[in-house]
Write an enzyme that holds these catalytic residues in place. Sequence first.
Site, short mmCIF file in Angstrom:
data_model
loop_
_atom_site.label_atom_id
_atom_site.label_comp_id
_atom_site.label_asym_id
_atom_site.label_seq_id
_atom_site.Cartn_x
_atom_site.Cartn_y
_atom_site.Cartn_z
N HIS A 125 -3.63 7.37 11.59
CA HIS A 125 -3.45 6.54 10.21
C HIS A 125 -2.37 5.69 10.61
O HIS A 125 -1.57 5.74 11.46
CB HIS A 125 -3.02 7.31 9.03
CG HIS A 125 -1.74 8.00 8.95
ND1 HIS A 125 -0.51 7.44 8.59
CD2 HIS A 125 -1.18 9.34 9.50
CE1 HIS A 125 0.54 7.80 8.65
NE2 HIS A 125 0.39 9.29 9.16
N ASP A 137 5.91 7.82 12.22
CA ASP A 137 4.73 8.18 11.48
C ASP A 137 4.33 6.98 10.61
O ASP A 137 4.58 6.76 9.46
CB ASP A 137 5.58 9.36 10.55
CG ASP A 137 4.39 9.91 9.60
OD1 ASP A 137 3.09 9.60 9.86
OD2 ASP A 137 4.83 10.53 8.43
N GLU A 171 -3.29 7.14 4.24
CA GLU A 171 -3.09 8.69 4.68
C GLU A 171 -1.92 9.27 3.94
O GLU A 171 -2.11 10.42 3.52
CB GLU A 171 -3.12 8.83 6.11
CG GLU A 171 -2.95 10.18 6.70
CD GLU A 171 -1.74 10.92 6.78
OE1 GLU A 171 -1.50 12.01 7.02
OE2 GLU A 171 -0.56 10.19 6.16
N GLU A 172 -1.06 8.63 3.68
CA GLU A 172 0.39 9.15 3.02
C GLU A 172 0.09 9.71 1.51
O GLU A 172 0.61 10.18 0.88
CB GLU A 172 1.44 8.19 3.27
CG GLU A 172 1.81 7.97 4.73
CD GLU A 172 2.57 9.16 5.37
OE1 GLU A 172 2.45 10.16 4.68
OE2 GLU A 172 2.96 9.27 6.42
N ASP A 200 -1.17 12.01 15.04
CA ASP A 200 -0.44 11.58 13.97
C ASP A 200 0.84 12.09 14.29
O ASP A 200 1.14 13.34 14.33
CB ASP A 200 -0.76 12.34 12.73
CG ASP A 200 -0.21 11.75 11.29
OD1 ASP A 200 0.86 11.40 11.57
OD2 ASP A 200 -0.53 12.62 10.21
N HIS A 287 9.52 10.28 6.96
CA HIS A 287 9.45 9.89 5.68
C HIS A 287 10.52 9.05 5.28
O HIS A 287 10.78 9.12 3.97
CB HIS A 287 8.87 10.86 4.81
CG HIS A 287 7.53 10.99 4.97
ND1 HIS A 287 6.63 12.04 3.96
CD2 HIS A 287 6.58 10.52 5.78
CE1 HIS A 287 5.29 11.92 4.40
NE2 HIS A 287 5.25 11.13 5.38
#
Length: 438
Positions: A125, A137, A171-172, A200, A287
Amino acid sequence: MSLSVSRRLAAVTAIAVAGLFASTAPAALAAPTAVAAAPTPPDIPVANVKAHLAQFQSIATANGGNRAHGRAGYKASVDYVKAKLDAAGFTTTLQTFTSSGATGYNLIADWPGGDPDSVLMSGSHLDSVSAGPGVNDNGSGSAAVLETALAVSRARLQPTKHLRFGWWGAEELGMVGSKYYVNNLPSAEKAKISGYLNFDMIGSPNPGYFVYDDDPTIEQTFKNYYAGLGIPTEIETEGDGRSDHAPFKSAGVPVGGLFSGADYTKTAAQAQKWGGTSGQAFDRCYHASCDTSANIDDTALDRNADAIAYAVWNLGAATPVPPGPSFENTTDVNIPDSPGAAVTSPITVSGVTGNAPATTKVDVNIVHTYRGDLVVDLVAPDGTVYNLHNRSGGSADNLVQTYTVNASGEVANGVWKLQVKDAAAQDTGYINSWKITF
């Protein structure tokens, strides 16, 4: 990596993409100018992967600090990857969908050739969360998959299977982009996908080495690679159902992949076998705004990128492209002892179309009593110098070596020269022969 299923945000609103699945086997490119594929999986230069990460960081910095779905930074990331693939000879398709009221994008890239009924697909992603640039990420997976695709192009690989690469949007928000792709593939096209490899988060700063255990063949391929490095692996559990392999797995496609850890805590036992710090998360910036280009472990990124290429080459059952035309000079040329001048051995190349390949091969056979004295260069027809050997090898005799030179900026036809200089006194020798292969 996506948030857990219970925290997914939005469902997809489908927008048909005309012609996306009209051809799963794009027309072959014009025959490349005689490029030899590497007989074994290549080493993926981590510097190249990090250069892509630097671009993702720059894109985020210029676009509000992130590369999230529906934001300008995401589309700029897609455009960057697409431009690289287009220039490398891939057939690319930009697939659009709608989620949370914004247009999303999947990027699909097909390498010409291979069995259209047996497709090996690799993906990652490309979006970040809105809180930060998402360099680990999932810039890490996206950059490594991109560089592996570019390595396929550099090798002009002719695998048995058809190779396809994907970069997923949103994707998130719950694997929205990859779900859209899988759900809109006709059943016959899904059946052609022999395997999907997902990457990922593969550069976590306090890394672990986790392998998906969903398909035994894919799992064993990655385990074999790491066994060759003497690095133990563990089964990946943290990301189950939380990344883009999930829609493929639900559709019955064999899946596998790699992962270096997110917000789970590294145990003492894991720190003992992998290094790093126990009691800390694999990625403390998961994140978060600190998921920047500083949030990467180069060693983990390097190993995992090489593992991706290893899997693509092996699971794709790659076969080398036959070597191209070779030109050789077998006339002996004496190399004067230092402080003598450099000597050259010329080869006139003709009948080769276009530029030299990025994998130009130079075979050198020099008889000498101390190869650590030698400086050896390839001189292109326009005078550009490519250093092959610079006084390495110590006191060993002779220099018999094959070099790979990225001479893609040079017109192939013309006079190429092997230039040799003895840079220290007391030892002598001669150029026995040399050969250049396009």
